[in-house]
Design a protein around this motif. Structure first.
Motif, PDB file in Angstrom:
ATOM      1  N   VAL A 197       0.857  -1.191   0.000  1.00  0.00           N
ATOM      2  CA  VAL A 197       0.000   0.000   0.000  1.00  0.00           C
ATOM      3  C   VAL A 197       0.892   1.239   0.000  1.00  0.00           C
ATOM      4  CG1 VAL A 197      -1.683   1.348   1.317  1.00  0.00           C
ATOM      5  CG2 VAL A 197      -1.943  -1.126   1.134  1.00  0.00           C
ATOM      6  N   HIS A 198       1.925   1.210   0.825  1.00  0.00           N
ATOM      7  CA  HIS A 198       2.851   2.340   0.907  1.00  0.00           C
ATOM      8  C   HIS A 198       3.518   2.597  -0.441  1.00  0.00           C
ATOM      9  CE1 HIS A 198       2.491   2.742   5.270  1.00  0.00           C
ATOM     10  NE2 HIS A 198       2.448   1.430   5.300  1.00  0.00           N
ATOM     11  N   ASP A 199       3.877   1.539  -1.157  1.00  0.00           N
ATOM     12  CA  ASP A 199       4.520   1.690  -2.467  1.00  0.00           C
ATOM     13  C   ASP A 199       3.555   2.233  -3.512  1.00  0.00           C
ATOM     14  OD1 ASP A 199       6.830   0.655  -1.363  1.00  0.00           O
ATOM     15  OD2 ASP A 199       6.435  -1.391  -2.047  1.00  0.00           O
ATOM     16  N   VAL A 200       2.336   1.684  -3.549  1.00  0.00           N
ATOM     17  CA  VAL A 200       1.362   2.038  -4.584  1.00  0.00           C
ATOM     18  C   VAL A 200       0.724   3.410  -4.334  1.00  0.00           C
ATOM     19  CG1 VAL A 200      -0.837   1.348  -5.638  1.00  0.00           C
ATOM     20  CG2 VAL A 200       0.892  -0.373  -5.145  1.00  0.00           C
ATOM     21  N   LEU A 201       0.492   3.736  -3.074  1.00  0.00           N
ATOM     22  CA  LEU A 201      -0.245   4.972  -2.741  1.00  0.00           C
ATOM     23  C   LEU A 201       0.574   5.937  -1.893  1.00  0.00           C
ATOM     24  CD1 LEU A 201      -3.510   3.045  -2.034  1.00  0.00           C
ATOM     25  CD2 LEU A 201      -3.312   4.811  -3.764  1.00  0.00           C
ATOM     26  N   ARG A 202       1.876   5.877  -1.986  1.00  0.00           N
ATOM     27  CA  ARG A 202       2.761   6.692  -1.133  1.00  0.00           C
ATOM     28  C   ARG A 202       2.404   8.177  -1.150  1.00  0.00           C
ATOM     29  NH1 ARG A 202       8.369   5.725  -2.793  1.00  0.00           N
ATOM     30  NH2 ARG A 202       7.543   3.694  -2.357  1.00  0.00           N
ATOM     31  N   LYS A 203       2.144   8.749  -2.347  1.00  0.00           N
ATOM     32  CA  LYS A 203       1.864  10.185  -2.413  1.00  0.00           C
ATOM     33  C   LYS A 203       0.537  10.554  -1.767  1.00  0.00           C
ATOM     34  CE  LYS A 203      -0.303  10.272  -6.881  1.00  0.00           C
ATOM     35  NZ  LYS A 203      -0.457  10.773  -8.167  1.00  0.00           N
ATOM     36  N   ASN A 204      -0.362   9.579  -1.578  1.00  0.00           N
ATOM     37  CA  ASN A 204      -1.650   9.832  -0.932  1.00  0.00           C
ATOM     38  C   ASN A 204      -1.610   9.619   0.575  1.00  0.00           C
ATOM     39  OD1 ASN A 204      -2.401   8.326  -3.795  1.00  0.00           O
ATOM     40  ND2 ASN A 204      -3.567  10.175  -3.403  1.00  0.00           N
ATOM     41  N   LEU A 205      -0.531   9.027   1.079  1.00  0.00           N
ATOM     42  CA  LEU A 205      -0.411   8.707   2.495  1.00  0.00           C
ATOM     43  C   LEU A 205      -0.161   9.970   3.303  1.00  0.00           C
ATOM     44  CD1 LEU A 205      -0.492   5.932   3.851  1.00  0.00           C
ATOM     45  CD2 LEU A 205       1.989   5.908   3.788  1.00  0.00           C
ATOM     46  N   LYS A 206      -0.914  10.120   4.380  1.00  0.00           N
ATOM     47  CA  LYS A 206      -0.762  11.278   5.269  1.00  0.00           C
ATOM     48  C   LYS A 206      -0.477  10.774   6.683  1.00  0.00           C
ATOM     49  CE  LYS A 206      -2.849  14.405   2.340  1.00  0.00           C
ATOM     50  NZ  LYS A 206      -2.405  13.926   1.078  1.00  0.00           N
ATOM     51  N   VAL A 207       0.005  11.666   7.538  1.00  0.00           N
ATOM     52  CA  VAL A 207       0.262  11.316   8.937  1.00  0.00           C
ATOM     53  C   VAL A 207      -0.653  12.162   9.807  1.00  0.00           C
ATOM     54  CG1 VAL A 207       1.973  11.236  10.779  1.00  0.00           C
ATOM     55  CG2 VAL A 207       2.670  10.755   8.436  1.00  0.00           C
ATOM     56  N   LEU A 208      -1.291  11.507  10.794  1.00  0.00           N
ATOM     57  CA  LEU A 208      -2.256  12.183  11.676  1.00  0.00           C
ATOM     58  C   LEU A 208      -1.636  13.359  12.361  1.00  0.00           C
ATOM     59  CD1 LEU A 208      -5.143  12.119  12.805  1.00  0.00           C
ATOM     60  CD2 LEU A 208      -4.282  10.716  14.640  1.00  0.00           C
TER      61      LEU A 208
END
Length: 184
Positions: A173-184
């Motif tokens: 998931v981190h590889d495929v959607l890295r740019k969409n990942l956010k941190v709380l």
């Protein structure tokens, strides 16, 4: 594939006014638990009529409910170490942040994703990516705008999208959607 899906309903426009919280836990690609808490918000007994019209939760429904600070440790334990996913995640992450701030809790370092982004990456050109529309597209029935149901449908939609993208492990998931990942 391990993650938790989360959803909030609020009593007012204030982000700390959570009146219902739902968490759906996914372990090894399977839903293992969904929990819902009615919550007495800081605004109690005031609920904005517009919010009530959306979710159908009234002040009387939460009169004897716990406040967010009374259930947070249980909720945090369910979420611990997991990737968090929410539909329209900016809203739900904002509610979680505001509730944690209001009650003076430390914010956990949680990575989160929006299931709208996941769906758009998986199913291009659908036209509408609302939770209700995605559920209808996949023949999933639910009680919309109730936190536990919304969290569980978010988890189901996310699992279907990951399957469609052939993503089978959380680290992928981190590889495929890295740019969409956010941190709380």
């Amino acid at each position: 594939m391990d993650f938790c899906a989360i959803d909030f309903e609020t009593a007012t426009h204030e982000r700390n006014s959570a009146c219902e919280m739902g968490i759906c836990v996914v372990e090894n690609g399977e839903i293992v638990k969904t929990q819902t808490w009615l919550l007495k918000p800081p605004s109690f007994p005031y609920f904005n009529p517009r919010n009530v019209a959306v979710h159908g939760i009234y002040p009387d429904d939460v009169r004897d409910a716990p406040t967010f600070d009374e259930i947070w440790h249980e909720a945090e334990e369910m979420m611990y170490g997991n990737l968090m996913i929410a539909h329209n995640a900016g809203f739900d992450a904002g509610v979680l942040r505001s509730c944690l701030d209001y009650y003076g809790f430390y914010k956990p370092k949680l990575n989160y994703l929006c299931s709208i982004s996941i769906a758009k990456k998986s199913w291009k050109n659908l036209g509408k990516y609302g939770l209700k529309n995605l559920a209808e597209q996949h023949q999933i029935s639910f009680n919309h705008h109730r936190a536990g149901d919304d969290a569980e449908v978010c988890a189901k939609i996310s699992l279907l999208a990951f399957q469609n993208m052939m993503v089978t492990r959380t680290d992928e998931v981190h590889d495929v959607l890295r740019k969409n990942l956010k941190v709380l």
